[in-house]
Every structure is written in structure tokens, then in C-alpha cells.
Design a protein around this motif. Structure first.
Motif, PDB file in Angstrom:
ATOM      1  N   LEU A 257      -9.747  29.378  16.698  1.00  0.00           N
ATOM      2  CA  LEU A 257      -8.615  28.480  17.019  1.00  0.00           C
ATOM      3  C   LEU A 257      -8.657  27.282  17.855  1.00  0.00           C
ATOM      4  O   LEU A 257      -8.334  26.268  17.888  1.00  0.00           O
ATOM      5  N   SER A 258      -9.759  27.393  18.906  1.00  0.00           N
ATOM      6  CA  SER A 258     -10.071  26.283  19.795  1.00  0.00           C
ATOM      7  C   SER A 258     -10.683  25.032  18.756  1.00  0.00           C
ATOM      8  O   SER A 258     -10.388  23.921  19.263  1.00  0.00           O
ATOM      9  N   ASP A 259     -11.579  25.567  17.924  1.00  0.00           N
ATOM     10  CA  ASP A 259     -12.320  24.356  16.970  1.00  0.00           C
ATOM     11  C   ASP A 259     -11.023  23.842  16.173  1.00  0.00           C
ATOM     12  O   ASP A 259     -11.213  22.772  15.609  1.00  0.00           O
ATOM     13  N   LYS A 260      -9.810  24.426  15.886  1.00  0.00           N
ATOM     14  CA  LYS A 260      -8.881  24.010  14.912  1.00  0.00           C
ATOM     15  C   LYS A 260      -7.958  23.401  15.840  1.00  0.00           C
ATOM     16  O   LYS A 260      -6.744  22.739  15.178  1.00  0.00           O
ATOM     17  N   GLY A 261      -8.108  23.205  17.180  1.00  0.00           N
ATOM     18  CA  GLY A 261      -7.055  22.270  17.967  1.00  0.00           C
ATOM     19  C   GLY A 261      -5.739  23.084  18.425  1.00  0.00           C
ATOM     20  O   GLY A 261      -4.872  22.295  19.088  1.00  0.00           O
ATOM     21  N   LEU A 262      -5.830  24.400  18.803  1.00  0.00           N
ATOM     22  CA  LEU A 262      -4.858  25.144  19.217  1.00  0.00           C
ATOM     23  C   LEU A 262      -4.782  24.718  20.747  1.00  0.00           C
ATOM     24  O   LEU A 262      -5.927  24.604  21.376  1.00  0.00           O
ATOM     25  N   LYS A 263      -3.772  24.238  21.426  1.00  0.00           N
ATOM     26  CA  LYS A 263      -3.514  23.880  22.752  1.00  0.00           C
ATOM     27  C   LYS A 263      -3.274  25.099  23.654  1.00  0.00           C
ATOM     28  O   LYS A 263      -3.485  24.999  24.732  1.00  0.00           O
ATOM     29  N   SER A 264      -2.357  25.946  23.157  1.00  0.00           N
ATOM     30  CA  SER A 264      -1.652  27.011  24.196  1.00  0.00           C
ATOM     31  C   SER A 264      -1.648  28.499  23.484  1.00  0.00           C
ATOM     32  O   SER A 264      -1.517  28.458  22.260  1.00  0.00           O
ATOM     33  N   MET A 265      -1.798  29.332  24.429  1.00  0.00           N
ATOM     34  CA  MET A 265      -1.603  30.582  23.856  1.00  0.00           C
ATOM     35  C   MET A 265      -1.048  31.678  24.708  1.00  0.00           C
ATOM     36  O   MET A 265      -1.418  31.368  26.025  1.00  0.00           O
ATOM     37  N   LEU A 266      -0.073  32.172  24.464  1.00  0.00           N
ATOM     38  CA  LEU A 266       0.968  33.155  25.381  1.00  0.00           C
ATOM     39  C   LEU A 266       0.626  34.650  25.046  1.00  0.00           C
ATOM     40  O   LEU A 266       0.926  35.037  23.708  1.00  0.00           O
ATOM     41  N   TYR A 267       0.158  35.295  26.064  1.00  0.00           N
ATOM     42  CA  TYR A 267      -0.119  36.899  25.997  1.00  0.00           C
ATOM     43  C   TYR A 267       1.535  37.294  26.079  1.00  0.00           C
ATOM     44  O   TYR A 267       1.871  37.270  27.405  1.00  0.00           O
ATOM     45  N   ALA A 268       2.002  38.197  25.022  1.00  0.00           N
ATOM     46  CA  ALA A 268       3.426  38.678  25.388  1.00  0.00           C
ATOM     47  C   ALA A 268       3.289  39.639  24.211  1.00  0.00           C
ATOM     48  O   ALA A 268       2.583  40.490  24.023  1.00  0.00           O
ATOM     49  N   GLY A 269       4.369  39.340  23.453  1.00  0.00           N
ATOM     50  CA  GLY A 269       4.729  40.013  22.035  1.00  0.00           C
ATOM     51  C   GLY A 269       5.357  41.287  22.240  1.00  0.00           C
ATOM     52  O   GLY A 269       6.269  41.424  22.902  1.00  0.00           O
ATOM     53  N   GLU A 270       5.027  42.262  21.292  1.00  0.00           N
ATOM     54  CA  GLU A 270       5.995  43.373  21.068  1.00  0.00           C
ATOM     55  C   GLU A 270       5.703  44.474  22.174  1.00  0.00           C
ATOM     56  O   GLU A 270       6.385  45.526  21.913  1.00  0.00           O
TER      57      GLU A 270
ATOM     58  N   LYS B 231     -12.029  28.435  26.652  1.00  0.00           N
ATOM     59  CA  LYS B 231     -12.502  27.559  25.185  1.00  0.00           C
ATOM     60  C   LYS B 231     -11.396  26.457  24.966  1.00  0.00           C
ATOM     61  O   LYS B 231     -11.233  25.736  24.248  1.00  0.00           O
ATOM     62  N   GLY B 232     -10.888  25.950  26.332  1.00  0.00           N
ATOM     63  CA  GLY B 232     -10.010  24.923  26.461  1.00  0.00           C
ATOM     64  C   GLY B 232      -8.682  24.900  25.906  1.00  0.00           C
ATOM     65  O   GLY B 232      -7.983  24.167  25.578  1.00  0.00           O
ATOM     66  N   ILE B 233      -8.158  26.342  25.860  1.00  0.00           N
ATOM     67  CA  ILE B 233      -6.929  26.405  25.580  1.00  0.00           C
ATOM     68  C   ILE B 233      -6.088  26.973  26.835  1.00  0.00           C
ATOM     69  O   ILE B 233      -6.411  27.936  27.532  1.00  0.00           O
ATOM     70  N   ASP B 234      -4.903  26.368  26.831  1.00  0.00           N
ATOM     71  CA  ASP B 234      -4.121  26.817  28.045  1.00  0.00           C
ATOM     72  C   ASP B 234      -3.356  28.255  27.774  1.00  0.00           C
ATOM     73  O   ASP B 234      -3.203  28.516  26.782  1.00  0.00           O
TER      74      ASP B 234
ATOM     75  N   SER C 167      -7.147  31.736  35.548  1.00  0.00           N
ATOM     76  CA  SER C 167      -7.531  31.097  34.191  1.00  0.00           C
ATOM     77  C   SER C 167      -5.983  30.785  33.465  1.00  0.00           C
ATOM     78  O   SER C 167      -5.922  30.362  32.157  1.00  0.00           O
ATOM     79  N   LEU C 168      -4.928  31.239  34.357  1.00  0.00           N
ATOM     80  CA  LEU C 168      -3.572  31.366  33.674  1.00  0.00           C
ATOM     81  C   LEU C 168      -2.890  29.809  34.086  1.00  0.00           C
ATOM     82  O   LEU C 168      -2.769  29.535  35.141  1.00  0.00           O
ATOM     83  N   THR C 169      -2.087  29.389  33.274  1.00  0.00           N
ATOM     84  CA  THR C 169      -1.236  28.084  33.302  1.00  0.00           C
ATOM     85  C   THR C 169      -0.052  28.668  34.279  1.00  0.00           C
ATOM     86  O   THR C 169       0.560  28.063  35.079  1.00  0.00           O
ATOM     87  N   PHE C 170       0.239  29.719  33.654  1.00  0.00           N
ATOM     88  CA  PHE C 170       1.417  30.440  34.182  1.00  0.00           C
ATOM     89  C   PHE C 170       1.723  31.687  33.950  1.00  0.00           C
ATOM     90  O   PHE C 170       0.902  32.584  33.083  1.00  0.00           O
ATOM     91  N   ILE C 171       2.348  32.470  34.921  1.00  0.00           N
ATOM     92  CA  ILE C 171       2.754  33.868  34.753  1.00  0.00           C
ATOM     93  C   ILE C 171       4.140  34.185  34.653  1.00  0.00           C
ATOM     94  O   ILE C 171       4.666  33.588  35.852  1.00  0.00           O
ATOM     95  N   ARG C 172       4.704  34.792  33.822  1.00  0.00           N
ATOM     96  CA  ARG C 172       6.454  34.921  34.011  1.00  0.00           C
ATOM     97  C   ARG C 172       6.606  36.444  33.892  1.00  0.00           C
ATOM     98  O   ARG C 172       6.227  37.003  33.074  1.00  0.00           O
ATOM     99  N   PHE C 173       7.287  36.547  35.070  1.00  0.00           N
ATOM    100  CA  PHE C 173       7.432  38.419  35.310  1.00  0.00           C
ATOM    101  C   PHE C 173       8.773  38.606  34.650  1.00  0.00           C
ATOM    102  O   PHE C 173       9.842  38.010  35.052  1.00  0.00           O
ATOM    103  N   SER C 174       8.979  39.723  33.843  1.00  0.00           N
ATOM    104  CA  SER C 174      10.187  40.196  33.416  1.00  0.00           C
ATOM    105  C   SER C 174      10.921  41.068  34.323  1.00  0.00           C
ATOM    106  O   SER C 174      10.512  42.319  34.535  1.00  0.00           O
ATOM    107  N   VAL C 175      11.730  40.628  34.977  1.00  0.00           N
ATOM    108  CA  VAL C 175      12.418  41.432  36.119  1.00  0.00           C
ATOM    109  C   VAL C 175      14.002  41.507  35.898  1.00  0.00           C
ATOM    110  O   VAL C 175      14.653  40.370  36.181  1.00  0.00           O
ATOM    111  N   ASN C 176      14.611  42.375  35.301  1.00  0.00           N
ATOM    112  CA  ASN C 176      15.923  42.444  34.894  1.00  0.00           C
ATOM    113  C   ASN C 176      17.007  43.227  35.709  1.00  0.00           C
ATOM    114  O   ASN C 176      17.957  43.760  35.011  1.00  0.00           O
ATOM    115  N   ALA C 177      16.577  42.993  36.739  1.00  0.00           N
ATOM    116  CA  ALA C 177      17.667  43.624  37.715  1.00  0.00           C
ATOM    117  C   ALA C 177      17.696  43.181  39.086  1.00  0.00           C
ATOM    118  O   ALA C 177      16.496  42.957  39.556  1.00  0.00           O
TER     119      ALA C 177
END
Length: 352
Positions: free
Chosen positions: A70-83, A102-105, A126-136
Motif C-alpha cells: 500500500l505504501s508503494d501504491k501511494g496510500l496516504k492514510s489508514m484508520l484502525y477501526a472497523g467492525e 512506511k510513510g502512511i498517516d 505513530s498516531l496522527t489522531f486517536i478518537r475515543f468512542s464515549v457515548n454517555a
């Protein structure tokens, strides 16, 4: 600090836009990754509860090889989240630090429960940001929504992240995300107060999104913006030079609205689930007709340039009824922007 959470930043990547317009295709700029399918919370409004929190995770060797490509293909950012909860992967620390090397945000969405000091120390730089899920905003309501009695622990973990940011003198952005529900609306001001006091950079209030009709939680009626104006005005008074309350006004006002008929946004974004499947977007990542391929079987280049992806791409761009897609999807604002470029709504374009 302008996070532009209601908009997009695609216009800062003109070369990739030109590539799509000239060649009809391009490699993605952004990928959202689900390291695991399981989760240590059982939030009442979970978008993926109907899947059953599968006990699966990405293979470390295969995934790190993917990051190289992905770094070689020019991916700029990756978010760890998901299901699932990304911090449940035993090698999440290595995932994050390697991706950044690898130069990916790198961004992280987490409930914060497992962000112990050792892991936080490892990944924070290594993180550009952390977003905490706090729903109360109170322990009692948090327990009802997250189905886990860890409210005080979460706040302490967030405080430690704030401490690290100050100690390392980093620009890592720390935020809290609050999904507004009838069950928690009365506590939102309290969590805003807590957020401002502990020193995060922002808190954002967003609408609940009905990703699938199979979700256990069904919100009978979405909040109307005019119902929330007084509340948002009150909350925004907590904003200071160093702390911002970001009410996702456009997300509430334009919930489910689309001004385009073609989905081109999935050329710039993609998702990887915990089974290793790369798919078009989050609402459809569990539907086989929208899966491009599996990283356990093929390289990213083979998947992205495969006949299967071209088949999905053709459907997205020609046959998909985008007005039946789940509301407020991630490619939504990108689609509006690209649609305006391809089919301008103004005349005499050359008179700039």
C-alpha cells in the motif's frame, strides 16, 4: 484546528483526482482496517452487532506485507477501526508503528478500554489522531449503552493520552466521539464538560447512522436539526482556543440526502475487514457482491486490478441506486465533489 469532519479533503490531492478523470481509475488514498471482528463492549447501537462479533483477526505477516504494498501504491492514510475493537488484536502496536514507518498517516478509533499505558507508550508517537468512542456523560448511562462498567477507567485512559501528548510535545490530535441517541442526549453536556476539563482537543457530536436494516438497534426517528439548535448553542459555549465542541451540523441537516447519482468515491477509499477481505465501503463490506478480493489469497495490486473489482466498480458507477445506500456514508461528500467536477452545475467554466 480545522478537522473538517463534515466535509472532505480530496481537493488537496489533485494528482489523484486527475488520474481518475484521465484514466478512469486510481489507487486509493485511504483505507479503513478492521484488525479483529470481536469487541469487548456491546454498545446498544452497534452497526455490526448482527454479524455476531466473529472471533477472527488479520494475520500479522500477511497484513504487514500488505502495508508495504500500500505504501508503494501511494496510500496516504489508514484508520484502525472497523467492525470490532482494534486494540483487541495482539499485534496492534506493531501494526500501527509499522504503518507509520512506511510513510502512511495512522488514525485510531477505540473505546479506550484496552489502551493500557504500555500500549499507549508504544503507539502514541505513530498516531496522527486517536478518537475515543464515549457515548454517555455519566457512569449509569454509559453502562446502559456500552454494556460495560468502565466509565471511570476510560476517562483515566484518556487522561493518560493527554499526559503523553504534553510529555512528548506532539501534534497527535485527541478527540472524543459521541453518537447522539434518545437514551444519552440528557448527558451530552456532562461529557462535554469532562472533555474540556481533561484536556482533549475536541469532542464531536454526530447522528446515529442506520447502516443496515439488520442492526438490532433501530432508531425510529432521526433528530431534526431545529430540535438541536439550542442544545448545540449551549455545548459550543464550552469551546476555547485549545478545545473545540464540534456539532456535526451538516450530518444532521443532510442526513440521508444525496445530490449525485453515481458512486465514484470508492476509487479513493476502501476497507479491509478482519477476514482479510477488501471491499468497496463500510456499508457493504460484509456483502460478497461488493468484495474485491482477499489479502490471504492475492496481493493488493492483484485485487485492485482484478476482474472482480472492475465488475464491482462498474456496478457502483453505472447501476447502483445510491439513493438507497445507507445515509452519511464515508464516500458521500467525496461523491458530491467529484460529481460537480464531472458534471458542473455552473456555466462558462473557462472564465475562471
Amino acid at each position: 484546528m480545522n478537522l473538517n469532519l463534515d466535509g472532505h479533503k480530496l481537493h488537496y490531492h489533485p494528482q489523484r483526482i486527475a488520474e481518475l478523470l484521465d484514466k478512469g481509475d486510481c489507487y486509493p488514498l485511504y483505507m479503513e482496517v478492521s484488525p479483529v471482528g470481536s469487541c469487548n463492549h456491546r454498545c446498544t447501537f452497534c452497526a455490526y452487532d448482527y454479524i455476531g462479533y466473529p472471533n477472527r483477526r488479520l494475520d500479522t505477516t500477511v497484513f504487514l506485507k500488505l502495508v508495504d504494498e500500500l505504501s508503494d501504491k501511494g496510500l496516504k492514510s489508514m484508520l484502525y477501526a472497523g467492525e470490532g475493537e482494534p486494540l483487541m488484536h495482539p499485534n496492534i502496536g506493531e501494526f500501527i508503528t509499522y504503518t507509520n514507518s512506511k510513510g502512511i498517516d495512522v488514525g485510531l478509533y477505540t473505546n479506550g478500554d484496552l489502551l493500557v499505558k504500555r500500549l499507549n507508550d508504544q503507539i502514541f508517537k505513530s498516531l496522527t489522531f486517536i478518537r475515543f468512542s464515549v457515548n454517555a456523560g455519566t457512569k449509569e448511562v454509559y453502562n446502559e449503552i456500552h454494556k460495560k462498567d468502565v466509565f471511570e477507567k476510560i476517562i483515566e485512559n484518556i487522561k493518560y493520552s493527554v499526559q503523553l501528548k504534553k510529555e512528548y510535545k506532539l501534534d497527535t490530535t485527541l478527540g472524543i466521539q459521541f453518537v447522539l441517541l434518545p437514551e444519552n442526549i440528557d448527558t451530552v453536556e456532562n461529557i462535554v464538560k469532562i472533555a474540556s476539563e481533561i484536556g482533549v482537543d475536541y469532542i464531536t457530536i454526530k447522528p446515529f447512522v442506520q447502516q443496515s436494516s439488520q442492526q438490532f438497534y433501530q432508531m425510529k426517528r432521526q433528530f431534526k436539526l431545529n430540535e438541536l439548535e439550542t442544545l448545540f448553542t449551549t455545548l459550543e459555549q464550552y469551546s476555547t482556543e485549545n478545545f473545540k465542541v464540534i456539532a456535526r451540523v451538516n450530518a444532521f441537516e443532510n442526513y440521508g440526502k444525496r445530490d449525485y447519482d453515481t458512486c465514484l468515491g470508492c476509487n479513493f477509499t476502501t476497507v479491509l475487514n478482519s477476514a482479510g477481505e477488501i471491499a468497496s465501503c463500510l456499508p457493504y463490506w460484509d456483502k460478497k457482491d461488493f468484495v474485491y478480493g482477499n489479502i490471504n489469497e492475492n496481493s493488493f495490486g492483484e485485487i485492485w486490478n482484478s476482474i472482480q473489482r472492475q465488475k464491482v466498480k462498474k456496478y457502483l458507477e453505472n447501476d447502483l441506486d445510491v439513493h438507497k445506500c445507507p445515509p452519511n456514508c464515508r464516500p458521500n461528500v467525496i461523491n458530491s465533489y467529484i460529481n460537480e467536477i464531472k458534471t458542473p452545475s455552473v456555466s462558462h467554466l473557462n472564465f475562471i
